[in-house]
Motif scaffolding. Sequence first.
Motif, short mmCIF file in Angstrom:
data_model
loop_
_atom_site.label_atom_id
_atom_site.label_comp_id
_atom_site.label_asym_id
_atom_site.label_seq_id
_atom_site.Cartn_x
_atom_site.Cartn_y
_atom_site.Cartn_z
N SER A 1 0.83 -1.21 0.00
CA SER A 1 0.00 0.00 0.00
C SER A 1 0.87 1.26 0.00
O SER A 1 0.59 2.22 -0.73
N ASP A 2 1.94 1.25 0.79
CA ASP A 2 2.84 2.41 0.89
C ASP A 2 3.52 2.72 -0.44
O ASP A 2 3.96 3.85 -0.65
N THR A 3 3.64 1.72 -1.31
CA THR A 3 4.29 1.94 -2.60
C THR A 3 3.29 2.33 -3.69
O THR A 3 3.63 2.30 -4.88
N GLY A 4 2.07 2.70 -3.29
CA GLY A 4 1.11 3.24 -4.24
C GLY A 4 0.11 2.26 -4.80
O GLY A 4 -0.65 2.59 -5.71
N ASN A 5 0.08 1.05 -4.27
CA ASN A 5 -0.89 0.05 -4.71
C ASN A 5 -2.09 0.10 -3.77
O ASN A 5 -1.93 0.21 -2.57
N GLU A 6 -3.28 0.00 -4.34
CA GLU A 6 -4.50 0.03 -3.53
C GLU A 6 -4.96 -1.40 -3.25
O GLU A 6 -5.18 -2.18 -4.18
N ILE A 7 -5.09 -1.73 -1.97
CA ILE A 7 -5.59 -3.05 -1.58
C ILE A 7 -7.11 -3.01 -1.73
O ILE A 7 -7.79 -2.24 -1.07
N SER A 8 -7.64 -3.85 -2.62
CA SER A 8 -9.06 -3.82 -2.94
C SER A 8 -9.85 -4.90 -2.20
O SER A 8 -10.98 -4.67 -1.80
N GLN A 9 -9.27 -6.07 -2.03
CA GLN A 9 -9.97 -7.19 -1.41
C GLN A 9 -8.95 -8.11 -0.78
O GLN A 9 -7.88 -8.33 -1.34
N ILE A 10 -9.28 -8.66 0.40
CA ILE A 10 -8.39 -9.57 1.11
C ILE A 10 -9.18 -10.80 1.53
O ILE A 10 -10.28 -10.68 2.07
N SER A 11 -8.60 -11.98 1.32
CA SER A 11 -9.24 -13.22 1.74
C SER A 11 -9.03 -13.44 3.23
O SER A 11 -8.30 -12.69 3.90
N GLU A 12 -9.61 -14.50 3.74
CA GLU A 12 -9.31 -14.97 5.09
C GLU A 12 -7.91 -15.55 5.09
O GLU A 12 -7.39 -15.96 4.05
N PHE A 13 -7.30 -15.64 6.27
CA PHE A 13 -6.02 -16.33 6.41
C PHE A 13 -6.26 -17.83 6.31
O PHE A 13 -7.29 -18.33 6.77
N LEU A 14 -5.32 -18.54 5.72
CA LEU A 14 -5.41 -20.00 5.60
C LEU A 14 -4.07 -20.59 6.01
O LEU A 14 -3.03 -20.18 5.50
N ALA B 1 -4.94 -14.40 -0.05
CA ALA B 1 -5.04 -13.86 -1.41
C ALA B 1 -5.52 -12.43 -1.30
O ALA B 1 -6.30 -12.09 -0.40
N VAL B 2 -5.03 -11.57 -2.18
CA VAL B 2 -5.48 -10.18 -2.21
C VAL B 2 -5.65 -9.72 -3.65
O VAL B 2 -5.00 -10.24 -4.56
N ILE B 3 -6.53 -8.77 -3.81
CA ILE B 3 -6.65 -8.07 -5.09
C ILE B 3 -6.14 -6.66 -4.84
O ILE B 3 -6.55 -6.00 -3.88
N ILE B 4 -5.21 -6.24 -5.70
CA ILE B 4 -4.73 -4.85 -5.62
C ILE B 4 -5.03 -4.15 -6.94
O ILE B 4 -5.21 -4.79 -7.98
N LEU B 5 -5.10 -2.86 -6.86
CA LEU B 5 -5.18 -2.01 -8.05
C LEU B 5 -3.85 -1.27 -8.12
O LEU B 5 -3.42 -0.68 -7.13
N THR B 6 -3.20 -1.35 -9.27
CA THR B 6 -1.86 -0.77 -9.41
C THR B 6 -1.71 -0.05 -10.74
O THR B 6 -2.38 -0.40 -11.72
N HIS B 7 -0.83 0.93 -10.76
CA HIS B 7 -0.43 1.61 -12.00
C HIS B 7 0.84 0.98 -12.57
O HIS B 7 1.26 1.33 -13.66
N LEU B 8 1.45 0.06 -11.82
CA LEU B 8 2.73 -0.52 -12.23
C LEU B 8 2.54 -1.56 -13.33
O LEU B 8 1.53 -2.27 -13.37
#
Length: 138
Positions: free
Chosen positions: A29-42, A59-66
Amino acid sequence: MSQHKVVLLLGSNLGEQKKNIELALQKLSDTGNEISQISEFLMSDPVEFASSNIFCNIAVIILTHLSPIQLLDCIKDIEVEMGRINDSKVTGGYTDRVIDIDIIKYNELIFKSERLEIPHKKHLFERDFSRILLKDFI
């Protein structure tokens, strides 16, 4: 600049695994990526190597410009910053790790280079823990 939807898997089997994953998410997140969705821990056993250390994964979904390679570089920097020493591509095998971050999907892109393959076929088709985590993400 357009945003790209990326599915990542994060795992840790050394130290305080959940805290390691949470710190990695914060760094993403600090590097400019937006955390959109996070799963449960497994929790899962190591795959493709022997260890007495259990993995914690999400598992996570991020939104990125990279771009894919820029994102890979960002991820590798985070892994090293958090104390990861051995990369499986360098050592030729898997070992215990403080943090592991894999790019699973990047939009609908099909991409292959020496450093990166998208989609990540092992996680999508071969590993049970991955399929469990990714069922609501893919």
